[in-house]
Write an enzyme that holds these catalytic residues in place. Sequence first.
Site, PDB file in Angstrom:
ATOM      1  N   THR A 375       7.859  -5.925  -1.761  1.00  6.72           N
ATOM      2  CA  THR A 375       8.484  -5.293  -2.904  1.00  6.72           C
ATOM      3  C   THR A 375       9.299  -4.124  -2.358  1.00  6.72           C
ATOM      4  OG1 THR A 375       6.559  -5.939  -4.178  1.00  6.72           O
ATOM      5  CG2 THR A 375       7.917  -4.204  -5.125  1.00  6.72           C
ATOM      6  N   ASP A 417       1.836 -14.729  -8.701  1.00  6.64           N
ATOM      7  CA  ASP A 417       1.207 -13.559  -9.317  1.00  6.64           C
ATOM      8  C   ASP A 417       0.474 -13.884 -10.612  1.00  6.64           C
ATOM      9  OD1 ASP A 417       1.705 -11.769  -7.360  1.00  6.64           O
ATOM     10  OD2 ASP A 417       3.249 -10.628  -8.412  1.00  6.64           O
ATOM     11  N   SER A 446       1.731  -7.784 -12.647  1.00  3.67           N
ATOM     12  CA  SER A 446       2.255  -7.131 -11.450  1.00  3.67           C
ATOM     13  C   SER A 446       1.412  -5.914 -11.114  1.00  3.67           C
ATOM     14  CB  SER A 446       3.709  -6.700 -11.695  1.00  3.67           C
ATOM     15  OG  SER A 446       4.177  -5.865 -10.663  1.00  3.67           O
TER      16      SER A 446
END
Length: 566
Positions: A375, A417, A446
């Site tokens: 990320t 996810d 998330s």
Amino acid sequence: MLIMIKRLFPLLLAIVTVACKSPQLRPPAIGLIADSAMVVSAHPLASEVGARILKQGGNAVDAAVATQLVLAVVYPSAGNLGGGGFMVLRKHDGTLHSLDYREKAPELSYTDMYLDETGKVKRGLSEKGHLSSGVPGSVAGMFESHARHGFLSWKELVQPAVDLALAGFPVTPRQAHSLNDLQDTLRRYNTITPEFLLKEWHEGDTIVWEDLGHTLERIRDEGAAGFYRGKTADDIVAEMRRGNGLITHADLQAYQPVWRSPVTGTYKDFKVISMGPPSSGGIALLQLLSSVEKYPIQEWGHNAPKTVHLMTEAQRRVYADRAAWLGDPDFFKVPVSQMISKSYNESRMRSFDPRKATPSKVIREGDALKESHETTHLSVVDQYGNAVAVTTTLNDSYGSAVVVAGSGFFLNDEMDDFSIKPGEPNMYGVTGGEANKIEPNKRMLSSMTPTILERNGKLFMVLGTPGGSTIITSVFQTIVNVIEFEMHMQQAVNAKRIHSQWLPEVVFPESGALSNQDSLTLVSMGHRFDAEYWDGIGRVDAIRVLPDGRLEGGADPRGDDASAGW
């Protein structure tokens, strides 16, 4: 071409200047200080572009958008057009906003899509390749945030990324290593091989993204429609058909970002503003802060056994809650107010024993109404007093490893996810439950935690980090480092981190985070350690407002991260 070179010269000079500095044995303890405005991001070129946008009169949202677009070019392992993210915005008048542009499950997805006929998880399908991709949200999010809050024209914000993609830029040593490691994966998962990426890369080599540059031109000229319709959308759907993926034209045209209320709470005399569901980050951060608030961790010391023990115990309880109660609020009623209440988190810590670890098998979720390491995060404070925290992702490094042929960008692998099967861990070892099961058009949970802090009603700090499941604990520790251990912003970012979660029942320290004696002390209390110490946990990019109003940046030395300001 001459015009393009003139545009790029200040940026290329900036990165060459950074690259040519003498190597340091340890990162600086005090970060860049700026009088008026600052951007901190994962790449020097991106931060320089963001600072330049601010200098031109743009605001924090303008700078954040331009920085994200440049990261999609110069930081392809995580910067993206084919992923999604979250933005938290505090305007100069104190009003708060947050934008959810998280990816969504395609309409054709279904709960058991990654299970075999016996109900077992088919490993790898949700982690790489076409079937692992959710519907991208990044371009829609950037366009929407600019439309609502931007100053400068959209074209001004996109052009720097176009220029860098078409003219090329020098790769850093880390990027060369990363691209070299990617070669076999690219050959395996792409239906049309991206030949321009297949070579042995060296520091300083120029990488040119011609197809990506033309995609950015369409986005520049047509806005979000330049991505979700027309040639780019056709290229995405053709890629899905060749690789047996699920994203359709209808999925792309239906995608919309959502403005949501940020979650807010307090830690001592600080107000904490963060992202709510479908991010678990804000809730979990507030839970962690509430869980440790009454303990004298300043007296115990940074990474002292007592401090690590307390934080580990709090993290186990919070991650157990995460698995049970957090998901897309459009599909599952998340008990936000209860989970972030002081009384609830104090009750969760009643079973805390200061002398020994609590086994995860006896820790269950509380009675609450019965995420790549690749990320990337950026923080911005502008000259007007606005602050933006943005975390965006492809999930794993280079996402699905699929480059959209003809358009030149990586697609995400965010479907991992979701809870692929309740009780089964994802690639980061995080276990999920029914709240985060796969459903069509649902946003996956998330850990991204873009966060802003106030003190006495005034802006105090902006921060966030990549790191999958370690995002929450990295942001948590950085805040505590500043508030409790009185570190400078850069010191707080540099400090060694320790991560733990509910499952697996293991403590993960960075190399050098604990002395041998402290490790033995924690083992004697019942803690287990990962077999190997981690080289790095998170890459926090942060800004702190100093008492005199100046800004101090904290750019994480674990990456190529850089601060830029004026």
